[in-house]
Scaffold this motif. Sequence first.
Motif, PDB file in Angstrom:
ATOM      1  N   ASP A 153       1.641  -9.126   8.227  1.00 31.08           N
ATOM      2  CA  ASP A 153       2.611 -10.217   7.862  1.00 31.08           C
ATOM      3  C   ASP A 153       3.502 -10.061   6.674  1.00 31.08           C
ATOM      4  O   ASP A 153       3.275  -8.723   5.900  1.00 31.08           O
ATOM      5  N   ARG A 154       4.415 -10.776   6.330  1.00 29.27           N
ATOM      6  CA  ARG A 154       5.380 -10.536   5.212  1.00 29.27           C
ATOM      7  C   ARG A 154       4.724 -10.518   3.845  1.00 29.27           C
ATOM      8  O   ARG A 154       4.885  -9.784   2.815  1.00 29.27           O
ATOM      9  N   TRP A 238       3.920  -0.504   6.565  1.00 33.01           N
ATOM     10  CA  TRP A 238       3.810  -1.760   7.370  1.00 33.01           C
ATOM     11  C   TRP A 238       2.893  -1.591   8.467  1.00 33.01           C
ATOM     12  O   TRP A 238       2.688  -2.395   9.433  1.00 33.01           O
TER      13      TRP A 238
END
Length: 336
Positions: A153-154, A238
């Motif tokens: 997630d961010r 990521w």
Amino acid sequence: MSQPLNHAPGLGEFLRRNSTYAILVAIGVGFAILSPDFLTLNNLLTVALQSTLVALAAMGMTLTIITGGIDLSVGSVAALSGALAAGLATRGGLGTYPGLLIGLLAGAGIGLLNGAMIVWGRIPPFVATLATMAIARGLTLVYTQGRPIAGLDRAFTFWGSESLLGVPLPVWVLLVVAVLIHLLLSQTALGLHIYAVGGGEETTRLAGVSVGMVKLCVYIISGATAALSGLILTARLWSAQPNIGVGLELDAIAAAVLGGSSLAGGVGSIPGTLAGAFIIGVLSNGLNLLEVPSYNQQVIKGLVFILAVTLDYFIKQRRSPKLRRVTPQEKTSEGA
């Protein structure tokens, strides 16, 4: 009787004290001349970001080297910590920050295991950390099943992709960690004991210092900084890649040695290690800008490392100020 010659500090003395930084500047100037893109702001920030991962692992490595040891497990620890954090944050359902914390603690735990084997098991650091290097890499492959862990997630990727005041967050993390470890080495009793252990373990023990506890602390810090490097790299990518960190231990050792650390122990500094890490980063970046093939880059890097370490050695061996040698004939005449 001959007297010491007094010399004002000059260029030679400056180079003797700051040879690592002089080498870094010389390499940077060379690439700036060869490539107009080298000194652009974006490229310099890229160099800083690329150097961060090696620098974080190298700072913990520096502590182990100062004590006369080594930590070959940092690359595998980085991979395992990143995989654990990513897995627990996604498919484990724990969330980002508990996952990051457990990943960091896992690295420190492997460092504790290294220290325990070295202190209580009497296993040489090279052998102990070589074993944990294989174990940690194997556990990473088992945990990930050899596949990347995606879906971060961010809040996780934030630490690898965002900037503060125009500077990437990983660089700020590096600066904070560097200041803390530098202060530990230069301003605390533990830092004094770390240097003492590397300078003479038996003498330090006779002075009442717990050599075993010093080594345990050093390897825990090394495991934690390696884990932090892995967490940041995972955030940048990521996803958690099971093969990250391969060769990181060699770059970390190279950065520490280029920064003036002695593999014999007792010598080393965090500012020097940072400069060594940036030498590696600048070399990689500059060679890429010049479009040098990757297989040639390895040869060039190796030659530059040898040249840099050799030059640093000879510069620091020069005594300043110098004492003129007194000949046996002069001693005889003085005693007459």
